[in-house]
Write an enzyme that holds these catalytic residues in place. Structure first.
Site, PDB file in Angstrom:
ATOM      1  N   PRO A  87       0.814  -1.216   0.000  1.00 50.56           N
ATOM      2  CG  PRO A  87      -0.538  -1.445   1.871  1.00 50.56           C
ATOM      3  CD  PRO A  87       0.666  -2.014   1.207  1.00 50.56           C
ATOM      4  CD  GLU A 114       0.630  -7.746  11.157  1.00 52.55           C
ATOM      5  OE1 GLU A 114      -0.207  -6.895  10.826  1.00 52.55           O
ATOM      6  OE2 GLU A 114       0.358  -8.953  11.286  1.00 52.55           O
ATOM      7  NE  ARG A 152      -7.435  -5.137 -21.436  1.00 59.19           N
ATOM      8  CZ  ARG A 152      -7.558  -3.939 -21.966  1.00 59.19           C
ATOM      9  NH1 ARG A 152      -6.810  -2.948 -21.557  1.00 59.19           N
ATOM     10  NH2 ARG A 152      -8.437  -3.720 -22.918  1.00 59.19           N
ATOM     11  CG  ASP A 167      -8.432   0.071 -23.901  1.00 57.56           C
ATOM     12  OD1 ASP A 167      -9.298  -0.281 -24.719  1.00 57.56           O
ATOM     13  OD2 ASP A 167      -7.759  -0.713 -23.228  1.00 57.56           O
TER      14      ASP A 167
HETATM   15  N1  4HQ Z   1      -0.987  -5.187   0.750  1.00 58.18           N
HETATM   16  N2  4HQ Z   1      -1.636  -2.756  -3.228  1.00 58.18           N
HETATM   17  C1  4HQ Z   1       0.950  -6.735   1.041  1.00 58.18           C
HETATM   18  C2  4HQ Z   1      -1.801  -4.316   0.051  1.00 58.18           C
HETATM   19  C3  4HQ Z   1      -1.516  -3.881  -1.347  1.00 58.18           C
HETATM   20  C4  4HQ Z   1      -2.172  -2.837  -2.023  1.00 58.18           C
HETATM   21  C5  4HQ Z   1      -1.313  -5.399   2.137  1.00 58.18           C
HETATM   22  C6  4HQ Z   1       0.183  -5.836   0.192  1.00 58.18           C
HETATM   23  C7  4HQ Z   1      -0.411  -6.172   2.970  1.00 58.18           C
HETATM   24  C8  4HQ Z   1       1.641  -7.388   3.276  1.00 58.18           C
HETATM   25  N3  4HQ Z   1      -0.627  -4.372  -2.195  1.00 58.18           N
HETATM   26  N4  4HQ Z   1       0.823  -6.563   2.434  1.00 58.18           N
HETATM   27  N5  4HQ Z   1      -3.142  -2.045  -1.570  1.00 58.18           N
HETATM   28  O1  4HQ Z   1      -2.773  -3.880   0.596  1.00 58.18           O
HETATM   29  O2  4HQ Z   1      -0.697  -3.688  -3.334  1.00 58.18           O
END
Ligand code: 4HQ
Length: 245
Positions: A87, A114, A152, A167
């Site tokens: 994230p 985590e 794609r 697109d």
């Molecule tokens: N993760 N976009 C990996 C995500 C996530 C996201 C949460 C990835 C927890 C360990 N990955 N961990 N949003 O939420 O790519």
């Protein structure tokens, strides 16, 4: 073009990549997807991929050693980009998806729990990618989204060669509405222009629909593009006036 995915749940990828457009691209030899089990790169007898975080707190963190070992084994060349799904990463959009499709190899690392020891993002990964502002239970679904959006752009994967470049996002707008039979469904009617047979008129109608929907729902997309004089005329001037006030 080849994707190498590192995960502790390789089975998760079978369901997604065994059908549809992605599977056909694999069968046509246009792309390769290799899914690697992170546990295969551990050296201890318990095949341990995670450990408790330094500094305390709940939960577990992915250890760096198996991930480094996996990438070092899989990577063809220093040019191969290595992405950690997280994230905290750069938000995925069509531009990033297209950029990825231009590499001959892309490595994706899926974390769980985590998170992943910071030394992976600092010293191993080229970058981090996020598919959106929410927390997933693992990076696997995010990696599938990245692969799906990127393939794609590889010529031959999607039906018509250049349809991808038409697109909607490429043109900085949302798509126009689509209809199929019946013409009248429970009193809900298909816009008559679509069976007028006048293709110029149909194109103009579709463009206007697309532009208006974009202005309503995603004005940010319009701000980034320069409208042609025809498109300016298409965007209802009255509504625009209302917005300015
Ligand atoms: N993760 N976009 C990996 C995500 C996530 C996201 C949460 C990835 C927890 C360990 N990955 N961990 N949003 O939420 O790519």
């Amino acid at each position: 073009m080849r994707f190498d995915i590192i995960t502790i749940f390789p089975e998760m990828f079978e369901a997604i990549f065994s059908g549809g457009v992605v599977n056909r691209a694999v069968e046509k030899g246009l792309i390769e997807i290799h899914v690697h089990n992170l546990r295969d790169f551990t050296t201890d007898k318990h095949k341990q991929v995670d450990d408790r975080p330094y500094g305390g707190e709940e939960g577990m963190v992915f250890k760096p050693e198996p991930i480094f070992a996996a990438v070092e084994r899989i990577r063809w060349s220093p040019q191969t980009p290595v992405y950690l799904l997280s994230p905290q990463g750069k938000k995925l959009d069509f531009r990033l998806a297209e950029e990825l499709s231009g590499h001959s190899q892309v490595i994706l690392i899926c974390g769980r729990y985590e998170g992943v020891d910071e030394r992976v993002s600092e010293n191993l990964a080229t970058d981090e990618i996020s598919i959106g502002d929410y927390i997933l239970t693992g990076g696997e679904l995010a990696a599938m989204v990245v692969v799906d959006a990127a393939v794609r752009f590889i010529p031959g994967v999607v039906g018509k060669e250049d349809s991808v470049r038409h697109d909607s996002f490429f043109e900085g707008r949302l798509d126009y509405p689509q209809y199929t039979r019946p013409r009248d469904f429970r009193g809900m009617k298909v816009p008559p222009v679509l069976f007028s047979g006048d293709h110029k008129k149909i194109d103009a109608w579709r463009r206007k629909q697309a532009l208006e929907k974009t202005r309503q729902r995603r004005p940010d997309l319009l701000e980034r593009r320069t409208l042609s004089p025809e498109d300016k005329k298409r965007l209802d001037p009255i509504q625009d006036e209302r917005k300015r006030r």
